[in-house]
Each structure stands twice: as structure tokens, then as C-alpha cells.
Design an enzyme around this catalytic site. Structure first.
Site, PDB file in Angstrom:
ATOM      1  N   CYS A  67       0.535  -1.348   0.157  1.00  0.00           N
ATOM      2  CA  CYS A  67       0.301   0.241  -0.063  1.00  0.00           C
ATOM      3  C   CYS A  67       0.791   1.331  -0.066  1.00  0.00           C
ATOM      4  CB  CYS A  67      -0.762   0.164   0.906  1.00  0.00           C
ATOM      5  SG  CYS A  67      -1.687  -1.434   0.772  1.00  0.00           S
TER       6      CYS A  67
ATOM      7  N   TRP B   2      -3.144  -2.653  -1.358  1.00  0.00           N
ATOM      8  CA  TRP B   2      -2.535  -3.839  -1.518  1.00  0.00           C
ATOM      9  C   TRP B   2      -3.479  -4.884  -0.498  1.00  0.00           C
ATOM     10  CZ3 TRP B   2      -0.020  -8.389   1.102  1.00  0.00           C
ATOM     11  CH2 TRP B   2       0.305  -8.949   0.703  1.00  0.00           C
TER      12      TRP B   2
ATOM     13  N   LYS C 205       5.856  -4.374  -3.566  1.00  0.00           N
ATOM     14  CA  LYS C 205       7.597  -3.852  -3.640  1.00  0.00           C
ATOM     15  C   LYS C 205       8.010  -4.223  -1.917  1.00  0.00           C
ATOM     16  CE  LYS C 205      11.676  -2.822  -5.292  1.00  0.00           C
ATOM     17  NZ  LYS C 205      11.970  -3.979  -5.731  1.00  0.00           N
TER      18      LYS C 205
ATOM     19  N   GLU D 280       8.424 -15.190 -10.870  1.00  0.00           N
ATOM     20  CA  GLU D 280       7.418 -14.149 -10.430  1.00  0.00           C
ATOM     21  C   GLU D 280       7.278 -13.315 -11.605  1.00  0.00           C
ATOM     22  OE1 GLU D 280       9.410 -11.187  -7.755  1.00  0.00           O
ATOM     23  OE2 GLU D 280      11.552 -11.668  -8.714  1.00  0.00           O
TER      24      GLU D 280
ATOM     25  N   ASN E  61      -1.493   2.393   5.687  1.00  0.00           N
ATOM     26  CA  ASN E  61      -0.228   1.440   5.130  1.00  0.00           C
ATOM     27  C   ASN E  61      -0.500   0.753   6.847  1.00  0.00           C
ATOM     28  OD1 ASN E  61       1.230  -0.477   4.351  1.00  0.00           O
ATOM     29  ND2 ASN E  61       3.123   1.551   4.423  1.00  0.00           N
ATOM     30  N   GLY E  62      -0.825  -0.507   6.006  1.00  0.00           N
ATOM     31  CA  GLY E  62      -0.363  -1.382   7.497  1.00  0.00           C
ATOM     32  C   GLY E  62      -1.506  -1.970   7.740  1.00  0.00           C
TER      33      GLY E  62
ATOM     34  N   LYS F 279      13.389 -14.671 -10.748  1.00  0.00           N
ATOM     35  CA  LYS F 279      12.741 -13.739 -11.731  1.00  0.00           C
ATOM     36  C   LYS F 279      11.667 -14.436 -12.224  1.00  0.00           C
ATOM     37  CE  LYS F 279      14.070 -11.000  -9.553  1.00  0.00           C
ATOM     38  NZ  LYS F 279      14.191 -10.758  -8.992  1.00  0.00           N
TER      39      LYS F 279
ATOM     40  N   HIS G  66      19.333 -36.579  -7.225  1.00  0.00           N
ATOM     41  CA  HIS G  66      18.826 -36.511  -5.035  1.00  0.00           C
ATOM     42  C   HIS G  66      17.265 -36.330  -5.449  1.00  0.00           C
ATOM     43  CE1 HIS G  66      22.965 -38.261  -3.497  1.00  0.00           C
ATOM     44  NE2 HIS G  66      22.760 -36.575  -3.847  1.00  0.00           N
TER      45      HIS G  66
ATOM     46  N   ARG H 299       4.149  -0.214  -4.910  1.00  0.00           N
ATOM     47  CA  ARG H 299       3.316  -0.812  -3.187  1.00  0.00           C
ATOM     48  C   ARG H 299       2.325  -1.661  -3.379  1.00  0.00           C
ATOM     49  NH1 ARG H 299       6.882   1.827   0.115  1.00  0.00           N
ATOM     50  NH2 ARG H 299       5.389   0.925   2.027  1.00  0.00           N
TER      51      ARG H 299
ATOM     52  N   GLU I  34      18.193 -17.182  -7.614  1.00  0.00           N
ATOM     53  CA  GLU I  34      17.284 -16.027  -8.371  1.00  0.00           C
ATOM     54  C   GLU I  34      16.661 -15.913  -9.408  1.00  0.00           C
ATOM     55  OE1 GLU I  34      16.484 -13.567  -6.342  1.00  0.00           O
ATOM     56  OE2 GLU I  34      16.800 -11.644  -7.827  1.00  0.00           O
TER      57      GLU I  34
HETATM   58  C1  F6R Z   1      11.588 -10.429  -6.001  1.00  0.00           C
HETATM   59  C2  F6R Z   1      11.923  -8.995  -4.998  1.00  0.00           C
HETATM   60  C3  F6R Z   1      11.237  -9.918  -3.225  1.00  0.00           C
HETATM   61  C4  F6R Z   1      12.515  -9.151  -2.234  1.00  0.00           C
HETATM   62  C5  F6R Z   1      12.020  -9.187  -0.669  1.00  0.00           C
HETATM   63  C6  F6R Z   1      12.358  -8.537  -0.256  1.00  0.00           C
HETATM   64  O1  F6R Z   1      11.872 -10.498  -6.688  1.00  0.00           O
HETATM   65  O2  F6R Z   1      12.664  -8.519  -4.792  1.00  0.00           O
HETATM   66  O3  F6R Z   1      11.824 -11.312  -2.823  1.00  0.00           O
HETATM   67  O4  F6R Z   1      13.286  -8.991  -2.515  1.00  0.00           O
HETATM   68  O5  F6R Z   1      10.911  -8.990  -0.666  1.00  0.00           O
HETATM   69  O6  F6R Z   1      12.245  -7.258   0.246  1.00  0.00           O
HETATM   70  P1  F6R Z   1      13.796  -6.178   0.659  1.00  0.00           P
HETATM   71  O7  F6R Z   1      15.445  -6.912   0.337  1.00  0.00           O
HETATM   72  O8  F6R Z   1      12.994  -4.745   0.051  1.00  0.00           O
HETATM   73  O9  F6R Z   1      13.544  -6.749   2.067  1.00  0.00           O
END
Ligand code: F6R
Length: 611
Positions: free
Chosen positions: A2, A74, A606, A490, A98-99, A487, A506, A27, A483
Site C-alpha cells: 500500500c 495491496w 514491492k 514472479e 498502510n499497515g 525472477k 537425488h 507498493r 535467483e
Molecule cells: C523478488 C523480490 C522480493 C524481495 C523481498 C525482500 O524480486 O523483490 O523477493 O527481495 O520481498 O524485499 P526487501 O529486500 O525490500 O526486504
């Protein structure tokens, strides 16, 4: 999770709020809304979906007025719908939040029993209802808001309009980010700096338990008991253009291409090649404390966790200290062995991730020395770290999928490992010089690695039709495989798994078929031949191999793999960054080819400010 924004001043609020919300859309994007005071009356516009839907609503029914608040959601409590979209209004009080209000159930029950009628399924509405309830009883607005803050349990960054206060905006904060912008004859508030950076770079960062009363001619701060507070105005040195797409189709693509610059900014001014020394200006840890460290613990979530896994290898190799890496969400719920000889490194791009903050608090309470790695200046995590912060200077990361934050986190961990090794005397001066020289050469090599983009775009057109991918790495490149898979899933919604190459036999080898592209990561290092062995195992079983190689091709890979994508090599620690870049591009091009919403993938946000 949010985003909120607010404005009070001489200009029309609506365009400022919409502009701010667009910059906060990363967000959350389940619904959006604004409330503006027009001739003493609060008018509200809300829409399900993205800000663009809200704009359509506003084109049909514009709202005028110079005081307003906005929200992009969100969803946590209550499904995404117009009814659950913020702002929420009860009588004279209108709020955006937000929260999460943890005790909203009990509050709602009491208020309902007293005859109040709720219009939404959200936890937020109790804030508006409680304030209005107190206003009805004759409590003054400011006093009522503070009283409500003391009643609420959970986290909140909340902006409040009171109908008969047409020149005042109220804001309160507890465990959710909130920044106040000080303009000339106007005041702003937002969840994050880029939302208001086009209007002012003079900011006040609110702390937990604080309230701000915003008027055009200034802002007054108090705590939740009404005690007056003196806050420092900081000048934020971020260019607003950094938060624009700059000609790229998506923020993610722009951010991928920004990485040589972002990595350079992260080490610039912090190294001396000649002396083999590293200077980390934000650290507050003494040489004696460094000598007394016996173990290192890294905690983070998601992509930041993957950076932590790379960091473990670097720190262990250079300092010979044992390093453990844990997911913040797991760490909190065990009984971790942490003491005052533990150095905790908390990694978070946003510096607001609820699990990372809670785990950091937990470790800190058990005596750990806490150093944060964060990309957001003055983030909550940065401010709660007892022994300082190493900022990654990546600039605002808007694409929800993390790219430049990841590679700058590895850079920061590399710098920190070198720093610790220097202070503890665990590596020689020549070795330090050599490692620093590699870092200085890295951005040029990253530029070369990004030249694979056209090849990856071509490959995306071929491989986007597959529904499952397997990523394999070995040693320090295993987290890069994790990673790469993250990517892909997601942003393109393709299922992807990642394993260390040696683990394949395994279990995961059962998955191999001609319907399963296998992305194999290789560097010309000690496990190069082992990885080729794993690739042979895949080929024998009919798997479709895509090799990503750091270093020179010796001819054998093109025999094994259908595609060989080559990037330059550095030392093993920094080669991780070079291998991460084409994997980001592969995920990006596949998602773009599928027409996915690359910058705002479904169900994600985010900053994950909820547990
Ligand atoms: C994936 C991604 C998330 C963040 C995770 C932690 O692309 O962005 O997996 O890495 O939510 O976020 P931060 O680094 O802001 O604590």
C-alpha cells in the site's frame, strides 16, 4: 504494501495525488482512491484495479480542491474491490492507511454494538469510525486522533482528513514508513520519497509513535501523548529522473541496464586500490568489536536472501568466520543461538520488510551487533541497526522484481567482507588490492554481459512456450540459480525450480524430459567439469539445455547445450553478478513476450510490510 500520499497547499490536489500514486504503484495495485476537500466537503473517488482505472473515473467526474489524500492498495483484509478501496470515510473522518490493524475485530465489534455501520470489510475502516466516534462526543480532532493511535494495535501509516478542518492534514506513524515533504507554502506526505520528489527534496522522516499536523505554511510534530517534537529536515539527494522509465519499455528493463552504474555508485568513494582499504561511512562498529566477532549471521527475504547466500561464501572465504544465512520469516520462530559475539547483517532493499525488521529486533535483543544493508535512505531498518548501515546506491527500484538491488547488495557484501578481512588481518595487502581491482573492472564487464540482451530476446521467443524450467548452479553460483528461477516465476508465471547441480541425481533428475528446459550456470572454476558432468546427465535424459557460461567456451559446451550464452569472467565472487544479468534478461524477455505485466506482477508488491 500500500502507498499513501497527501497534499495541502495552494495547487489543485488531484493531479499531485495521482502523480504521487503512480510513483507508489509498485507498493500495491489492487485498487486506488483519493479524497479531496472541496468547498468544505470531502469528495471521494475510488476504483478497483490500477491507478489508470481511477484516472478514468476522475475524467468522468473530476474533483477539485487543494487538500487531499490518496491510496494505492495491496489487499490484506477484504478482497480487492471498490468497496474495500481506500479512502474510508466515517462521518467527518476520512482516512488512508498502510499497515495492518491487529485488534480491528474487537474494535469493530464494540463500535457495531454501539450502532455504527461499517461499509467495508477492511481493518482500516475502524480508524475512521473510531475517530468519528470521538469527534461526535466533542473530542477535538488532534486529541481524538492521538487517542485512536493509542488504542490501535498493529502497524499503521495513516493520513486523515477531518471535514470541518479544510486546511489541515493529519498523519500518524507506527511501524509503516511515512515521509513528510516540506515545500514553499505547501506540505506533502507519502509512503516513499519518489512520490513527492518532483515537488520538494526537503523531507522529514517520521518515527514510530509520531503525529504530524500539516498545513500549507508548515508542519508540527508531536508524539501520541501530544508532547511537541523537534524533527530534523533532511535534503534528499536523489534526482527525480532516476524514478522515470527513461525511454525503456519497463522499469525492470531500465533497472537491469542501470546496474553497471548502480554497482559503481555502491563502491565509489569507498575503496582505495593502492592501499587495499575499504571505507564504509555509515558503519558504527569499532575495531575492537570487529576483533571480538566469532560468527556472522545474515538474515533477509526473497532476492535479498539470495544475495545473503552469495555473501556467506565471500565473508567465510575472506574472514574465515563461520557464516549462517537464514530467512527472516523462519529465524523469528526458532530459538536462535545469538550472542554479543554475533555480527548480524540484515539485508533489505526497502528497509521496510516486516519479517526482516522483526528478526533484526529479535537478534538485537539477544545481543547481536546489527549492520543493515539497505537501498532506502533513512529506512526503518537502517534506523534500527545498532552498528550502522551500508547503503547500496542503486537509486529507486520501481520494478517489483528486484534486479539492481540484488547486484548492489552483493557489491555491498563484497565491500563489507573486504572491510572485515582488512580489520581482522585475515588476508594480505596484495590480495586486498587484487580484489579491489577486480571490483573496479566489474562495471565494464557488466556492460559486456548486458550485450547478451538481443540473444536472450531471440531465445525468449523460442522458450516462452515451456511451462516448467529447472535452474542448476554449483557452489557460489547456486544462489544465482535460485535467483534466476525466482525472477522467471514472479514475472512470467512459469514454474521454475533451482538446485545445486550435484543434488539433481537425488531427486529432481526425475523431472528431466524434452519438455523441461534446464538452465545450467557455469564459470571456468574448480567445479566447471562437475557442472559439465551434470549437463551430460540432463542431455542423456533428453533435457533441453541452455548454458550460461562465464569465461571462454572451449567448444565442448555447444555440443552439450542447445544455447550457450557467454558473459565475461571475474573472480568467483563477482562472477555471480555477471551470471545474474543474463538470467534477469531471460526472465524479462520471456515475460514481455508473453505480454505479462512485467513491472507489476500479480499478487506481489514491492515492500512487504506485513508478516
Ligand atoms: C523478488 C523480490 C522480493 C524481495 C523481498 C525482500 O524480486 O523483490 O523477493 O527481495 O520481498 O524485499 P526487501 O529486500 O525490500 O526486504
Amino acid at each position: 504494501m500500500c502507498g499513501i500520499v497527501g497534499y495541502v497547499g495552494p495547487s489543485q490536489a488531484c493531479p499531485i495525488l495521482i502523480d504521487g500514486l503512480k510513483r507508489l504503484e509498485y507498493r500495491g495495485y489492487d485498487s486506488a482512491g483519493i479524497a479531496v476537500v472541496n468547498n468544505g466537503k470531502v469528495e471521494i473517488a475510488r476504483a478497483k484495479g490500477k491507478i489508470a482505472s481511477l484516472e478514468t473515473t476522475l475524467r468522468c467526474s473530476p474533483i477539485h480542491g487543494t487538500l487531499g489524500i490518496g491510496h494505492t492498495r495491496w489487499a490484506t483484509h477484504g478482497r480487492p474491490s471498490e468497496q474495500n478501496a481506500h479512502p474510508h470515510r466515517a462521518g467527518k473522518a476520512t482516512v488512508v492507511h498502510n499497515g495492518i490493524i491487529e485488534n480491528y475485530g474487537a474494535i469493530k465489534q464494540t463500535l457495531t454494538a454501539s450502532g455504527r455501520v461499517f461499509g467495508s470489510e477492511t481493518d482500516t475502516e475502524v480508524i475512521a469510525q473510531l475517530i468519528d466516534h470521538l469527534l461526535e462526543q466533542g473530542t477535538a480532532a488532534e486529541v481524538a486522533i492521538r487517542q485512536v493511535c493509542r488504542t490501535l494495535k498493529g502497524s499503521f501509516a495513516t493520513a486523515i482528513l477531518i471535514e470541518d478542518r479544510p486546511d489541515t492534514l493529519y498523519a500518524v506513524r507506527k511501524e509503516s514508513p511515512l515521509v513528510i515533504g516540506i515545500g514553499r507554502g505547501e506540505s506533502f506526505l507519502a509512503s516513499d520519497i519518489p512520490a513527492i520528489l518532483n515537488y520538494t527534496n526537503r523531507m522529514v522522516f517520521m518515527d514510530d509513535g509520531e503525529m504530524a499536523v500539516l498545513k500549507p505554511d508548515g508542519v508540527r510534530f508531536t508524539d501520541f501523548d501530544g508532547e511537541r517534537l523537534t524533527k530534523v529536515i533532511k535534503t534528499v539527494d536523489i534526482n527525480p529522473v532516476m524514478a522515470e522509465k527513461g525511454g525503456f519499455k519497463h522499469f525492470m528493463l531500465k533497472e537491469i541496464h542501470e546496474q553497471p552504474r548502480a554497482v559503481t555508485d555502491t563502491f565509489r568513494g569507498r575503496i582505495s586500490e593502492e592501499k587495499g582499504e575499504v571505507y564504509l561511512e555509515g558503519l558504527q562498529i569499532t575495531d575492537e568489536e570487529i576483533t571480538r566477532i566469532r560468527r556472522v549471521l545474515i538474515i533477509a527475504c526473497g532476492t535479498s536472501f539470495h544475495a545473503g547466500l552469495v555473501g556467506r561464501r565471500i565473508i567465510e572465504d575472506l574472514t574465515r568466520l563461520p557464516v549462517e544465512v537464514d530467512l527472516a520469516s523462519e529465524f523469528r520462530y526458532r530459538d536462535p543461538i545469538v550472542g554479543d559475539e554475533t555480527l548480524l547483517i540484515s539485508i533489505s532493499q526497502s528497509g521496510e520488510t516486516a519479517d526482516t525488521m522483526a528478526a533484526t529486533k529479535e537478534a538485537s535483543a539477544r545481543g547481536a551487533k546489527v549492520v543493515a544493508i539497505s537501498n532506502v535512505i533513512e529506512s526503518s531498518l537502517a534506523r534500527m541497526s545498532s552498528h550502522g548501515v551500508i547503503y547500496t546506491h542503486a537509486g529507486p527500484e520501481i520494478g517489483v522484481a528486484s534486479t539492481k538491488a540484488f547486484t548492489t547488495q552483493i557489491t555491498a557484501l563484497y565491500l563489507f567482507a573486504l572491510f572485515l578481512a582488512w580489520k581482522r588481518g585475515s588476508i594480505t595487502l596484495d590480495r586486498r588490492r587484487e580484489l579491489i581491482a577486480d571490483l573496479v573492472r566489474l562495471p565494464g564487464r557488466m556492460g559486456e554481459a548486458l550485450e547478451t540482451s538481443a540473444t536472450l530476446k531471440r531465445m525468449a521467443a523460442v522458450y516462452e512456450k515451456y511451462t516448467n524450467f529447472l535452474y542448476l548452479g554449483r557452489g557460489i553460483n547456486t544462489p544465482i540459480a535460485y535467483e534466476g528461477a525466482l525472477k522467471l516465476k514472479e514475472i512470467s508465471y512459469i514454474h521454475a525450480e533451482a538446485y545445486p547441480g550435484g543434488e539433481m541425481k537425488h531427486g529432481p533428475i526425475a523431472l528431466i524430459s524434452d519438455q523441461m528446459p534446464v538452465v545450467a550456470l557455469l564459470a571456468q572454476d574448480a567445479v566447471y567439469d562437475k557442472m559439465k558432468g551434470n549437463m551430460e546427465e540432463v542431455r542423456t535424459r533428453g533435457g533441453v539445455l541452455l548454458a550460461f557460461l562465464a569465461g571462454h567456451e572451449d567448444g565442448s559446451l555447444s555440443r552439450l547445450a542447445r544455447e550457450v550464452v557467454r558473459v565475461p569472467m571475474s573472480n568467483p565472487y563477482l562472477t555471480t553478478i555477471l551470471l545474474a544479468l543474463p538470467l534477469q534478461l531471460l526472465a524479462y524477455h520471456i515475460a514481455d513476450f508473453k505480454g505479462a505485466d512485467v513491472d507489476q506482477p500479480r499478487n506481489l508488491a514491492k515492500s512487504v510490510t506485513v508478516e
